[in-house]
Design an enzyme around this catalytic site. Structure first.
Site, PDB file in Angstrom:
ATOM      1  CG  HIS A  79      -1.929  -1.113   1.222  1.00  0.00           C
ATOM      2  ND1 HIS A  79      -3.123  -1.078   0.525  1.00  0.00           N
ATOM      3  CD2 HIS A  79      -1.888  -2.320   1.829  1.00  0.00           C
ATOM      4  CE1 HIS A  79      -3.780  -2.206   0.718  1.00  0.00           C
ATOM      5  NE2 HIS A  79      -3.041  -2.985   1.498  1.00  0.00           N
ATOM      6  CG  ASN A 152      -7.767  -4.701   0.746  1.00  0.00           C
ATOM      7  OD1 ASN A 152      -7.042  -3.732   0.937  1.00  0.00           O
ATOM      8  ND2 ASN A 152      -7.400  -5.931   1.059  1.00  0.00           N
ATOM      9  CG  HIS A 343      -2.907  -1.097  14.415  1.00  0.00           C
ATOM     10  ND1 HIS A 343      -3.558  -2.309  14.542  1.00  0.00           N
ATOM     11  CD2 HIS A 343      -1.697  -1.262  15.029  1.00  0.00           C
ATOM     12  CE1 HIS A 343      -2.794  -3.155  15.198  1.00  0.00           C
ATOM     13  NE2 HIS A 343      -1.655  -2.555  15.501  1.00  0.00           N
ATOM     14  CE1 TYR A 366      -2.540  -2.049   8.468  1.00  0.00           C
ATOM     15  CE2 TYR A 366      -2.337  -4.412   8.831  1.00  0.00           C
ATOM     16  CZ  TYR A 366      -2.744  -3.346   8.040  1.00  0.00           C
ATOM     17  OH  TYR A 366      -3.359  -3.583   6.826  1.00  0.00           O
TER      18      TYR A 366
END
Length: 721
Positions: A79, A152, A343, A366
């Site tokens: 990402h 997503n 996160h 994360y």
């Protein structure tokens, strides 16, 4: 809010910002060092004589160069390339039935949000238009603390367990011996991994579909991917799947278009989002949830905790619980878009986790990533990451600490500080993890309920229209043709045959291969094979064999609005001003954006002698950057456009990509320069989305706008044989 009002607000905000940075007395306009010392000369370093060596004592130069040398931070592993915007979320009256989360209780309240969209595989400098999953991460700044919904644009994932995530990313990234290809899955290592992981087959169907090349961030769905929990005020737990439904519908580009957009404007999605917000066409989504009572956890023929599975909307409809509007662009890309830290472990009371093994791994990953990228456990103090809820704890110090804590107490329990900060009781809003009973042995295994890898892949493929199925087949042909090792291709054909026989045959035909009589055994070298090395697919699950919600063409979200759609007007000197203005006014009334494409970069003269401002020189743009094309009347204009070598390509590509073409009076003559118009009878022009003043039944403007509402005329595509 009307667009004009929104634009006025944006302009006023901009003026206020300018005033904030430029005081009336001008004192803050002087250049200074980081310490506030005014700089007299920023153009020359301090030297011993005008041709002598630079001096080490030049603290202005040293500070400037040092800061420049340290401007970059590590990019995200995945990402890395993204774009973001500010906005707000507003719940509806339904939301509070399912969760006690404070931001879902009052239908009249709004919660600030920051949303980042992204591609997954490419580096920061890659193209927006790669075939890839798109990240859809939302940070809610709630009064109970920050809640991050990190998802997503595809509702499932490639793998079932986080232990395989490093392997997946290593496989899809550029191959390490030469670091190619960039932002692409069409290479050996990716398909080698996939061919040995049947659990990926459902995701592969989505990734090879047009969902992986969206028209815009504003025109794609978002999903939480994992199954989460909602807990309501009665302490009742439900499983929940998150869905973002775009106001503008779900739309994509075609692959040839995506390739050409990458060459014309690799920032296509970034620019689209930025310009839409600047113009007042604020992107909007509804937030929906599929709510499954805890008692129904095991009633399906798939496992709710399996991140490679969807819950079909025919089984559990999506309930809308609010809307999100993005209405402000970031002030600084690095400070906000690049430094924002999402996160999935950032939750608030009323929302909790499940035992999804992929989600559980992300809860660790994360935090580790933020420490690496942002250099300190104090990343939560960066302005874009700070909650609006007050922060009180005993965490102290570390790199780049900004909070100035006072007093002598930094521990709990204490008496010297009066016991502060206090622990909150549940009734006072304290977070409590859901009291889920767990009674099991520690094992490195997967549940048998995770073993069906093909039923939902088949469901997805068979839910697509013929056009969409053909696009998936062509995508697989393209990707696997880039694979150099024949054994990998053969393994993939074996897996595809478990999804759909005709799909496998069609892909094999494009590769010049035969589908193997039986897939390689074991099909998954990681999990799922029994002692004999066999893994038999389970019977198809009992839900319907197709789902309209999975097809972008059949999906009810495929809105007929043309709001914010980009229309290219092909113009040259002598264009009919009335033809331009009539169509332009009608399109803008519907919310579309008109761009005048001229034969120069400045302005052209209309037939009436008026000046028409040019938005783009024909030399600098391509039809792939627009949603439709209109050719205004004007004999002189058409004669001039016929001399442009780029015009046939511009119009032929528009037709090839199934977009609407309109032509007024003499504009029709320009169509004769194309490959397609002579192959069509006059009666078929309108049927094919070619709207002219000769063929229109109502009015040219009305019919052109109506045709644009169809978005694409797929009838132009020849079905694969």
């Amino acid at each position: 809010m009307k667009k004009n009002d929104a634009n006025r607000n944006l302009e006023e905000n901009a003026k206020q910002k300018d005033l904030a940075y430029n005081k009336s007395d001008g004192t803050d306009q002087f250049m200074t060092t980081d310490q506030g010392v005014k700089v007299n000369d920023d153009n020359n370093s301090l030297k011993a004589g005008d041709r002598g060596p630079s001096l080490l004592e030049d603290f202005i130069l040293r500070e400037k160069i040092t800061h420049f040398d340290h401007e970059r931070i590590p990019e995200r592993i995945v990402h890395a390339r993204g774009s973001a915007a500010h906005g707000y979320f507003q719940p509806n009256a339904e939301a509070k039935k399912y969760s006690k989360a404070g931001f879902l209780q009052d239908a009249n309240s709004t919660t600030p949000v920051f949303v980042r969209f992204s591609t997954v595989a490419g580096f920061r400098g890659s193209t927006d238009m790669a075939r890839d999953v798109r990240g859809f991460a939302v940070k809610f700044y709630t009064e109970e603390g920050n809640f991050d919904l990190v998802g997503n644009n595809i509702p499932i994932f490639f793998i079932q367990d986080a232990a395989k995530f490093p392997d997946l990313v290593h496989a899809v990234k550029p191959e390490p011996h030469h670091e190619m290809p960039q932002a692409a899955s069409a290479h050996d290592t990716f398909w080698d991994f996939i061919s040995l992981m049947p659990e990926s087959m459902h995701m592969i169907m989505w990734a090879m579909s047009d969902r992986a090349i969206p028209r815009s961030y504003r025109m794609m769905e978002g999903f939480g991917v994992h199954t989460f929990r909602f807990i309501n005020k009665k302490n009742e737990s439900s499983f929940v799947k998150f869905h973002w439904k775009p106001k503008l519908g779900t739309h994509a580009v075609v692959w040839d278009e995506a390739v050409k957009i990458s060459g014309n404007d690799p920032d296509f999605h970034r620019r689209d989002l930025w310009e839409a917000i600047e113009s007042g066409s604020f992107p909007e989504w509804e937030l929906g949830v599929q709510v499954i009572p805890e008692a129904d956890e095991h009633k399906f023929d798939f496992d709710l905790l399996d991140p490679t599975k969807i819950v079909p909307e025919e089984l559990v409809p999506v309930t809308i619980i609010g809307k999100m509007v993005l209405n402000r662009n970031p002030d600084n890309f690095f400070a906000e878009t690049e430094q924002v830290a999402f996160h999935p472990g950032h939750i608030v009371p009323g929302i909790d986790f499940t035992n999804d093994p992929l989600l559980q791994g992300r809860l660790f990953s994360y935090t580790d990533t933020q420490l690496s990228r942002l250099g300190s456990p104090n990343f939560h103090e960066i302005p874009i990451n700070r909650p609006i809820a007050p922060m009180h704890n005993n965490q102290r110090d570390g790199h780049m600490r900004q909070e100035i804590n006072v007093g002598r107490v930094s521990y709990h329990p204490n008496s010297l500080g009066g016991g502060c900060p206090f622990q909150a009781k549940i009734a006072e809003g304290g977070f409590e993890s859901y009291n889920e009973r767990i009674d099991a042995k520690k094992v490195r295994e997967r549940s048998e309920s995770f073993a069906d890898h093909f039923s939902q892949a088949k469901l997805f493929f068979e839910s697509q229209t013929q056009v969409e199925q053909d696009h998936i087949i062509n995508a697989l042909r393209f990707e696997l043709s880039k694979v150099e090792v024949p054994a990998i291709r053969e393994r993939m054909l074996g897996l595809l045959s478990q999804v759909d026989t005709n799909l496998a045959k069609a892909v094999a035909k494009g590769l010049g291969m035969q589908v193997p009589r039986s897939p390689e055994r074991p099909m998954n070298h990681g999990v799922g094979a029994d002692d004999k090395g066999k893994q038999e697919p389970k019977p198809l699950v009992k839900y319907a064999q197709t789902s309209d919600a999975l097809s972008m063409i059949k999906n009810k979200l495929n809105s007929d609005t043309i709001e914010s759609r980009q229309v290219a007007f092909l113009c040259a000197d002598g264009v009919d001003g009335n033809s331009v203005n009539t169509m332009k006014a009608a399109l803008e009334k519907e919310g579309a954006t008109v761009k005048i494409i001229g034969t120069n970069a400045t302005a052209i003269k209309t037939a009436e002698g008026k000046e028409l401002k040019v938005d783009h020189n024909l030399l600098t743009v391509s039809s792939v950057l627009f949603d439709a094309v209109f050719i205004p009347a004007g004999e002189a204009s058409i004669d001039r456009l016929k001399e442009e070598e780029k015009i046939p390509e511009f119009l032929n590509d528009t037709y090839k990509h199934c977009k609407v073409i309109g032509a007024d009076q003499e504009g029709i003559l320009l169509l004769n320069e194309t490959n397609f118009v002579l192959q069509l009878s006059e009666a078929k022009l309108e049927e094919q989305g070619i709207i002219t003043s000769d063929t229109t039944k109502a009015s040219l403007t009305a019919d052109f706008i109506s045709a644009m509402g169809e978005h694409r005329f797929w009838i132009r595509e020849k079905p694969l044989t």
